[in-house]
Design a protein around this motif. Structure first.
Motif, PDB file in Angstrom:
ATOM      1  N   SER A  31      -1.214  10.868  -3.541  1.00 27.48           N
ATOM      2  CA  SER A  31      -0.377  10.986  -2.336  1.00 27.48           C
ATOM      3  C   SER A  31       0.665   9.876  -2.282  1.00 27.48           C
ATOM      4  N   ALA A  32       0.257   8.658  -2.693  1.00 25.71           N
ATOM      5  CA  ALA A  32       1.186   7.526  -2.701  1.00 25.71           C
ATOM      6  C   ALA A  32       2.313   7.756  -3.698  1.00 25.71           C
ATOM      7  N   ALA A  33       1.955   8.246  -4.886  1.00 23.72           N
ATOM      8  CA  ALA A  33       2.972   8.511  -5.911  1.00 23.72           C
ATOM      9  C   ALA A  33       3.964   9.572  -5.428  1.00 23.72           C
ATOM     10  N   ASP A  34       3.458  10.611  -4.777  1.00 25.32           N
ATOM     11  CA  ASP A  34       4.334  11.672  -4.260  1.00 25.32           C
ATOM     12  C   ASP A  34       5.264  11.136  -3.167  1.00 25.32           C
ATOM     13  N   GLU A  85       4.275  10.166   5.903  1.00 25.26           N
ATOM     14  CA  GLU A  85       2.960  10.413   5.313  1.00 25.26           C
ATOM     15  C   GLU A  85       1.860  10.024   6.289  1.00 25.26           C
ATOM     16  N   GLU A  86       1.205  11.039   6.849  1.00 27.91           N
ATOM     17  CA  GLU A  86       0.172  10.802   7.866  1.00 27.91           C
ATOM     18  C   GLU A  86      -1.062  10.119   7.295  1.00 27.91           C
ATOM     19  N   LYS A  87      -1.260  10.198   5.979  1.00 32.01           N
ATOM     20  CA  LYS A  87      -2.441   9.583   5.373  1.00 32.01           C
ATOM     21  C   LYS A  87      -2.359   8.062   5.387  1.00 32.01           C
ATOM     22  N   PHE A  88      -1.134   7.526   5.525  1.00 34.49           N
ATOM     23  CA  PHE A  88      -0.950   6.082   5.476  1.00 34.49           C
ATOM     24  C   PHE A  88      -0.265   5.592   6.753  1.00 34.49           C
ATOM     25  N   PRO A  89      -1.032   5.431   7.818  1.00 33.53           N
ATOM     26  CA  PRO A  89      -0.432   4.980   9.080  1.00 33.53           C
ATOM     27  C   PRO A  89       0.061   3.535   9.032  1.00 33.53           C
ATOM     28  N   LYS A  90      -0.439   2.758   8.065  1.00 35.33           N
ATOM     29  CA  LYS A  90      -0.003   1.376   7.939  1.00 35.33           C
ATOM     30  C   LYS A  90       0.538   1.124   6.544  1.00 35.33           C
ATOM     31  N   VAL A  91       1.806   0.734   6.476  1.00 34.03           N
ATOM     32  CA  VAL A  91       2.475   0.463   5.200  1.00 34.03           C
ATOM     33  C   VAL A  91       3.034  -0.959   5.237  1.00 34.03           C
ATOM     34  N   THR A  92       2.799  -1.705   4.171  1.00 34.95           N
ATOM     35  CA  THR A  92       3.324  -3.065   4.048  1.00 34.95           C
ATOM     36  C   THR A  92       4.069  -3.197   2.724  1.00 34.95           C
ATOM     37  N   VAL A  93       5.258  -3.777   2.769  1.00 30.66           N
ATOM     38  CA  VAL A  93       6.026  -4.046   1.556  1.00 30.66           C
ATOM     39  C   VAL A  93       5.849  -5.516   1.203  1.00 30.66           C
ATOM     40  N   ILE A  94       5.387  -5.772  -0.018  1.00 31.46           N
ATOM     41  CA  ILE A  94       5.078  -7.139  -0.455  1.00 31.46           C
ATOM     42  C   ILE A  94       6.100  -7.605  -1.485  1.00 31.46           C
ATOM     43  N   THR A  95       6.622  -8.785  -1.267  1.00 27.25           N
ATOM     44  CA  THR A  95       7.541  -9.411  -2.211  1.00 27.25           C
ATOM     45  C   THR A  95       7.051 -10.827  -2.505  1.00 27.25           C
ATOM     46  N   ARG A  96       7.647 -11.431  -3.528  1.00 30.93           N
ATOM     47  CA  ARG A  96       7.310 -12.828  -3.806  1.00 30.93           C
ATOM     48  C   ARG A  96       8.554 -13.684  -3.652  1.00 30.93           C
ATOM     49  N   ASP A  97       8.380 -14.809  -2.978  1.00 33.63           N
ATOM     50  CA  ASP A  97       9.477 -15.740  -2.722  1.00 33.63           C
ATOM     51  C   ASP A  97       8.927 -17.144  -2.912  1.00 33.63           C
ATOM     52  N   SER A  98       9.649 -18.125  -2.438  1.00 32.61           N
ATOM     53  CA  SER A  98       9.174 -19.508  -2.532  1.00 32.61           C
ATOM     54  C   SER A  98       9.512 -20.248  -1.245  1.00 32.61           C
ATOM     55  N   LEU A  99       8.695 -21.248  -0.945  1.00 35.81           N
ATOM     56  CA  LEU A  99       8.908 -22.080   0.225  1.00 35.81           C
ATOM     57  C   LEU A  99       8.553 -23.517  -0.142  1.00 35.81           C
ATOM     58  N   LEU A 100       9.506 -24.407   0.042  1.00 37.52           N
ATOM     59  CA  LEU A 100       9.332 -25.822  -0.337  1.00 37.52           C
ATOM     60  C   LEU A 100       8.947 -25.956  -1.808  1.00 37.52           C
ATOM     61  N   GLY A 101       9.563 -25.101  -2.639  1.00 35.16           N
ATOM     62  CA  GLY A 101       9.336 -25.180  -4.076  1.00 35.16           C
ATOM     63  C   GLY A 101       8.067 -24.515  -4.564  1.00 35.16           C
ATOM     64  N   LYS A 102       7.302 -23.899  -3.657  1.00 37.07           N
ATOM     65  CA  LYS A 102       6.053 -23.256  -4.055  1.00 37.07           C
ATOM     66  C   LYS A 102       6.138 -21.744  -3.848  1.00 37.07           C
ATOM     67  N   PRO A 103       5.658 -20.957  -4.839  1.00 39.79           N
ATOM     68  CA  PRO A 103       5.727 -19.502  -4.696  1.00 39.79           C
ATOM     69  C   PRO A 103       4.771 -19.009  -3.609  1.00 39.79           C
ATOM     70  N   LEU A 104       5.175 -17.981  -2.925  1.00 41.31           N
ATOM     71  CA  LEU A 104       4.308 -17.386  -1.904  1.00 41.31           C
ATOM     72  C   LEU A 104       4.611 -15.907  -1.783  1.00 41.31           C
ATOM     73  N   LEU A 105       3.648 -15.179  -1.213  1.00 41.19           N
ATOM     74  CA  LEU A 105       3.782 -13.735  -1.036  1.00 41.19           C
ATOM     75  C   LEU A 105       4.162 -13.433   0.410  1.00 41.19           C
ATOM     76  N   LEU A 106       5.166 -12.584   0.563  1.00 42.03           N
ATOM     77  CA  LEU A 106       5.617 -12.190   1.895  1.00 42.03           C
ATOM     78  C   LEU A 106       5.301 -10.712   2.117  1.00 42.03           C
ATOM     79  N   GLY A 107       4.936 -10.382   3.339  1.00 42.38           N
ATOM     80  CA  GLY A 107       4.638  -9.000   3.679  1.00 42.38           C
ATOM     81  C   GLY A 107       5.471  -8.524   4.852  1.00 42.38           C
ATOM     82  N   PHE A 108       6.082  -7.353   4.710  1.00 39.89           N
ATOM     83  CA  PHE A 108       6.941  -6.799   5.760  1.00 39.89           C
ATOM     84  C   PHE A 108       6.370  -5.466   6.235  1.00 39.89           C
ATOM     85  N   THR A 109       6.299  -5.305   7.550  1.00 39.41           N
ATOM     86  CA  THR A 109       5.806  -4.063   8.143  1.00 39.41           C
ATOM     87  C   THR A 109       6.832  -3.542   9.142  1.00 39.41           C
TER      88      THR A 109
END
Length: 260
Positions: free
Chosen positions: A121-124, A160-184
């Motif tokens: 379903s996700a691929a579709d 897509e009703e099967k996925f009521p919660k979707v988060t987009v994850i990216t990688r960035d940096s803060l104060l020179g350290k890598p971190l993961l960000l999530g957007f909803t």
């Protein structure tokens, strides 16, 4: 066969059914087995009331017909009697073990089928919404991206009703350290609100961080599926000409279903 034996056997069978039902319910609650459909669980709860009703009826019959006399039996050697009395106990305990194994295997089967179904379903969904995925993968931490991503993610959740919660994850940096960000879809900005990376840091376990970092490092491109107590999650990596993102899709199902 007289009435006494009939009522006693019915009562004995209902007692065993009650113990099996309670055992199934406890295993499903304690270990989080998701095997049954919701309507079957409802029937299960109603059946307990039915079993109690049958037991009550058998008790009334015994009182009405005064069927409480104890039949005389010949004396039997105590050792043979002890061994004979243990046999039903062994059979009952073995049946509980077998029942637990069946519930466990059913839970695994449910999880595997759910994974296959949700990954498909996700691929579709991602194939359908290519334009949105391309925009989401063009990541730069800015007000425009946050606003656009919030609207795009809301569309994905609605489509897509099967996925009521979707988060987009990216990688960035803060104060020179890598971190993961999530957007909803719920993380927009107010008119005069400043965009801060710290507000979008994604909370994850060490295993999840290891997996996500391996995706952004390019050493992994496979999806990650997990299930826990009816909660199903998929981390689905997507790479476009604009960059790499991971789509996190989740859903919660109160009752499992082997056929789903």
């Amino acid at each position: 066969m007289n009435v006494v034996r009939i009522t006693n056997k019915i009562a004995l069978v209902t007692v065993f059914l009650l113990m099996y039902w309670v055992f199934i319910f406890i295993c499903s609650s304690v270990f989080g087995f998701k095997v049954f459909e919701r309507n079957l669980i409802d029937i299960f709860l109603l059946s307990i009331l039915g079993i109690f009703a049958i037991l009550f009826g058998m008790t009334i019959l015994n009182i009405m017909f005064n069927l409480t006399a104890i039949a005389e039996r010949k004396k039997i050697d105590s050792t043979e009697s002890h061994q004979r009395n243990k046999k039903p106990l062994y059979i009952f305990v073995s049946s509980l073990v077998a029942l637990f194994i069946l519930l466990y295997l059913g839970d695994i089967a449910t999880s595997k089928k759910r994974e296959k179904y949700l990954v498909s379903s996700a691929a579709d969904l991602l194939e359908e919404q290519k334009g949105i995925i391309i925009r989401l993968s063009n990541y730069t931490f800015s007000r425009n991206y946050i606003k656009s991503a919030s609207q795009d993610i809301k569309i994905l959740s609605k489509v897509e009703e099967k996925f009521p919660k979707v988060t987009v994850i990216t990688r960035d940096s803060l104060l020179g350290k890598p971190l993961l960000l999530g957007f909803t879809s719920y993380m927009g900005l107010g008119k005069d609100e400043e965009a801060l990376k710290a507000d979008y840091i994604l909370s994850t376990s060490s295993e999840e961080r290891e997996y996500l970092n391996s995706v952004f490092d390019g050493s992994s491109s496979s999806h990650r599926f997990s299930s826990n107590n009816g909660r199903y999650e998929i981390y689905y990596p997507v790479k476009t000409e604009n960059g790499q993102i991971v789509i996190h899709l989740s859903q919660h199902i109160r009752y499992g279903k082997i056929g789903s």
